[in-house]
Write a protein that holds these residues in place. Structure first.
Motif, PDB file in Angstrom:
ATOM      1  N   SER A  50       0.835  -1.202   0.000  1.00  0.00           N
ATOM      2  CA  SER A  50       0.000   0.000   0.000  1.00  0.00           C
ATOM      3  C   SER A  50       0.866   1.247   0.000  1.00  0.00           C
ATOM      4  CB  SER A  50      -0.914  -0.002   1.222  1.00  0.00           C
ATOM      5  OG  SER A  50      -0.141   0.084   2.397  1.00  0.00           O
ATOM      6  N   MET A  51       0.217   2.404  -0.204  1.00  0.00           N
ATOM      7  CA  MET A  51       0.943   3.667  -0.296  1.00  0.00           C
ATOM      8  C   MET A  51       1.168   4.242   1.098  1.00  0.00           C
ATOM      9  SD  MET A  51      -0.692   5.488  -3.658  1.00  0.00           S
ATOM     10  CE  MET A  51      -2.262   5.754  -2.865  1.00  0.00           C
ATOM     11  N   PHE A  52       2.192   3.798   1.770  1.00  0.00           N
ATOM     12  CA  PHE A  52       2.502   4.282   3.116  1.00  0.00           C
ATOM     13  C   PHE A  52       3.265   5.601   3.009  1.00  0.00           C
ATOM     14  CE2 PHE A  52       5.339   4.237   6.902  1.00  0.00           C
ATOM     15  CZ  PHE A  52       4.353   4.453   7.848  1.00  0.00           C
ATOM     16  N   GLN A  53       2.784   6.637   3.700  1.00  0.00           N
ATOM     17  CA  GLN A  53       3.380   7.973   3.713  1.00  0.00           C
ATOM     18  C   GLN A  53       3.441   8.577   2.306  1.00  0.00           C
ATOM     19  OE1 GLN A  53       7.069   8.335   5.815  1.00  0.00           O
ATOM     20  NE2 GLN A  53       6.091   8.169   7.799  1.00  0.00           N
ATOM     21  N   ILE A  54       2.431   8.317   1.494  1.00  0.00           N
ATOM     22  CA  ILE A  54       2.347   8.905   0.165  1.00  0.00           C
ATOM     23  C   ILE A  54       1.030   9.658   0.060  1.00  0.00           C
ATOM     24  CG2 ILE A  54       2.189   8.387  -2.302  1.00  0.00           C
ATOM     25  CD1 ILE A  54       4.142   6.180  -1.919  1.00  0.00           C
ATOM     26  N   THR A  55       1.045  10.760  -0.669  1.00  0.00           N
ATOM     27  CA  THR A  55      -0.120  11.639  -0.732  1.00  0.00           C
ATOM     28  C   THR A  55      -1.352  10.936  -1.283  1.00  0.00           C
ATOM     29  OG1 THR A  55       1.431  13.438  -1.166  1.00  0.00           O
ATOM     30  CG2 THR A  55      -0.905  13.872  -1.523  1.00  0.00           C
TER      31      THR A  55
END
Length: 241
Positions: free
Chosen positions: A143-148
């Motif tokens: 998943s997009m961890f720490q991504i906008t």
């Protein structure tokens, strides 16, 4: 003193214990001494204000020719940090602020709350989690961890709206912290002890002024200005009888 504020430096933080034994975080500020370097008037400049400077050692080679002329015109010591503050007018309509007057920390004697203006610490380029407190996604399963994530629509309006919270430069901004309580004043060392945290880094410059909207002091549980509607109605009924 006829001005509303003073310049200073942030020394650092400490902690004090009150009468109840509770610990209180405090910030120690070196407030002044300052000197009035210029007086702004309505007739000449369109507004009333006083330009003050923090008196500290400055090499003459560090000053430009315009600044040397600015200080030499009134035989003032060279200063590095200057700001404009408001003029305080007394009951007789006199302000008394003149070029060359000293501004000392004793001006806050009898004052309970102050407003402090300073530049916050620079954090460089930061992501949305640190800059805007985004939650982010799960840390596993790709998943997009720490991504906008998604920032705008594709078909309509086909653009990103202004003000979208994204990654970018964080900190190093002008920050005003209001209604900080004064816990102590040291006139000999020009020190001011403030309860709580003050924006900015150690040895950073700050502008300290009297609080424009100080909080109301509470007396008792409900406060001195609180009216109980039930008791008020009973008193009115008793008067009518």
């Amino acid at each position: 003193m006829a001005v509303s504020g003073i310049l200073g430096k942030k020394i650092g933080m400490a902690q004090l214990f009150d009468d109840k034994g509770d610990v209180r975080p405090v910030t120690v500020l070196k407030a002044g001494p300052c000197v009035v370097t210029q007086r702004k008037t309505v007739a000449k400049d369109g507004y009333d204000a006083a330009q003050i400077g923090l008196v500290e050692f400055v090499k003459e080679s560090r000053l430009t020719k315009p600044m040397k002329g600015h200080f030499g015109k009134n035989n003032l010591p060279p200063v590095r940090f200057m700001r404009e503050v408001e003029i305080v007018v007394d009951g007789e309509g006199q302000d008394g602020a003149k070029v060359g007057d000293k501004v000392l920390v004793e001006m806050f004697e009898g004052t309970k709350f102050v407003d402090i203006v300073a530049n916050s610490k620079g954090r460089g380029f930061a992501g949305v989690v640190k800059r805007h407190h985004f939650a982010g996604g799960a840390a596993s399963h790709g998943s997009m961890f720490q991504i906008t994530g998604s920032i705008g629509s594709s078909a309509f309006p086909s653009r990103v709206f202004k003000g979208m919270r994204m990654s970018g430069h964080m900190g190093n901004e002008r920050v005003t912290t209001r209604n900080l309580r004064i816990l102590g004043i040291d006139r000999d060392e020009n020190l001011l002890v403030i309860e709580g945290a003050v924006p900015g880094a150690k040895d950073g410059y700050v502008l300290i002024s009297r609080a424009k909207k100080p909080p109301r002091e509470r007396r008792g549980f409900a406060g001195s200005g609180t009216v109980d509607p039930l008791k008020a109605s009973k008193r009115q009924a008793a008067k009518k009888k």
